[in-house]
Write an enzyme that holds these catalytic residues in place. Structure first.
Site, PDB file in Angstrom:
ATOM      1  CG  ASP A 162      -1.849  -1.178   1.263  1.00 18.41           C
ATOM      2  OD1 ASP A 162      -2.397  -1.515   0.197  1.00 18.41           O
ATOM      3  OD2 ASP A 162      -2.026  -1.773   2.341  1.00 18.41           O
ATOM      4  CG  ASP A 205      -1.557   4.925   2.789  1.00 16.74           C
ATOM      5  OD1 ASP A 205      -2.187   4.380   1.866  1.00 16.74           O
ATOM      6  OD2 ASP A 205      -1.496   4.476   3.949  1.00 16.74           O
ATOM      7  CG  ASP A 213       0.559   5.279  14.493  1.00 10.05           C
ATOM      8  OD1 ASP A 213       1.464   5.727  13.747  1.00 10.05           O
ATOM      9  OD2 ASP A 213      -0.139   4.292  14.188  1.00 10.05           O
TER      10      ASP A 213
END
Length: 460
Positions: free
Chosen positions: A73, A75, A151
């Site tokens: 993935d 992003d 995070d």
């Protein structure tokens, strides 16, 4: 970086202290290359740039490429709003209410584009906290704000397409090089904002072979019960990521190490603790090793089989308890399967399309000891036979008691119907059903009663 202070995040509208000054890592000091990136992600970045917006490859893709991984993935983070992104791409759809995102769709690949989030509430109502948990966050800000609200430091790295550099606002570059997972901000506060971060910490450490920094690890066991507040659907998805991504064994050991197994799979944790021989844990770990191997070989993996494995210790314990109460064997099996499934649903939203096949795998285990011709043929034709047989083979890890059954059914699959019928006709009849006792693998084992002879048997 020695002496680097943790950036502090706010609970609401209070001001925050930003981390150290931006560090830019030029192209000649890192290993990221466009040839290793998704062409579609690069297409999105170039179009954002050409339209006058900032656009960066961000998060897991940057992190994984730095450690030599192959991310699936890619992003993108930008200062363009979701609506502005949609205007740039006809193949874009906007999703999410909790976190508004743009998905740019290229066939089967989706490039997720997120607008920089702010760290303070602007009073618009687009940022909402509930008992310390962040439940809505659509207040937009700068790239500096966005970096601080992420995070882990390892996930707060931004790859810039204009000069191929990496922008680091939290010291994440050095943490990735040191293979350290570190939360941004106060760990306890960040976990309270989103308890699923505790599972993410274990999962990322397992995936990347990172160590969780001491301050990041310390609150996890204390706050594990906060997972009860997480949405069961999110926990289901997180379990799939933990165990079906190729690092299931390390993930399981991490859950045990940091006290999260009891919160995520409570009845399994209790059953493993009660199984003094350790046979159930050996079987579970062997099954997870097999799952990791299948992922490595690019073979399909089944959530039904995974949950059958993860909840098998709980099923064995519930079944034994019911049998000790005098419940008939078959009724006890059905009730134990239903009980374990329903209790697990309190924590994890296990869809019926997975829970029903899971139960079939369990219930078929007791049928492997039957040698009656019709039942053998019926079992061989069952759509769940192969999964149930693989599960039986896995049980050999815990105990050799199942070796004869495994050998019989392995051979049965290789025989024609006529050969199998002849073999069964010459085989001795199976003993009558008897009571149950705990086997050496921690699972209930059928104890056969001897056939009683008739009154005149043995006389001439």
């Amino acid at each position: 970086m020695p002496g680097r202070q943790r950036p502090q995040l706010s609970h609401g509208t209070a001001a925050i202290s930003l981390p150290a000054t931006l560090r830019t890592i030029p192209r000649d000091q890192h290993n990221l290359s466009r040839k290793d990136m998704s062409p579609n992600a690069l297409r999105v970045l170039y179009r954002l740039r050409d339209a006058g917006f900032q656009g960066y490859l961000v998060g897991g893709a940057v992190r994984d490429l730095l450690v030599g991984g192959h991310p699936k993935d890619f992003d993108v983070a930008t200062d363009a709003t979701p609506e502005q992104v949609k205007q740039l791409f006809r193949n874009c759809r906007l999703i999410g209410r909790r976190f508004r995102l743009a998905h740019v769709v290229f066939g089967r690949e989706i490039i997720e584009v997120a607008t920089f989030r702010a760290n303070v509430d602007d009073g618009s109502g687009d940022r909402e906290m509930d008992n310390g948990r962040l439940v809505r966050d659509n207040v937009y800000g700068s790239i500096e704000d966005d970096a601080v609200r992420r995070d882990f430091t390892a996930n707060a790295l931004y790859y810039a397409i204009e000069d191929f550099s990496i922008r680091d606002y939290t010291g994440g570059f050095e943490d990735v090089i040191a293979r350290t997972l570190k939360l941004i901000g106060d760990p306890e506060q960040r976990y309270r904002e989103d308890p699923v971060r505790m599972l993410r910490a274990v999962r990322l450490a397992a995936k990347l072979d990172f160590e969780i920094e001491a301050a990041t690890a310390e609150p996890i066991a204390r706050l594990a019960d906060l997972l009860a507040d997480a949405a069961p659907a999110r926990l289901f998805e997180e379990i799939l990521k933990l165990f079906l991504s190729g690092h299931a064994v390390a993930s399981f050991e991490g859950l045990e190490r940091f006290g999260l197994l009891q919160a995520l799979l409570p009845e399994t944790a209790t059953a493993l603790a009660a199984n003094r021989s350790g046979a159930l844990r050996r079987m579970l770990l062997e099954g997870l090793r097999g799952t990791d191997q299948r992922v490595a070989n690019d073979e399909p993996v089944s959530p039904s089989f995974l949950f059958a494995l993860l909840l098998w210790p709980a099923y064995c314990r519930a079944l034994m308890a019911l049998q000790n109460q005098g419940v008939h064997v078959e009724e006890a099996q059905r009730r134990a399967a239903d009980r374990v499934t329903l209790h697990q649903l309190d924590t994890v939203a296990l869809p019926r399309r997975f829970s029903l096949p899971m139960q079939e795998i369990w219930l078929m285990q007791s049928r492997f000891g039957n040698r009656q011709r019709k039942r053998v043929l019926r079992l061989l034709g069952h759509p769940r036979f192969r999964a149930a047989f693989d599960f039986l083979v896995l049980r050999l890890t815990a105990s050799s008691e199942h070796a004869d059954d495994v050998a019989f059914w392995r051979e049965a699959q290789l025989q024609s119907a006529d050969e199998l019928a002849g073999h069964l006709a010459s085989a001795p009849a199976a003993g009558e059903e008897g009571s149950e006792e705990e086997g050496s693998d921690g699972a209930p084992r059928r104890r056969r009663r001897r056939r009683r002879r008739g009154a005149g048997a043995g006389t001439e």
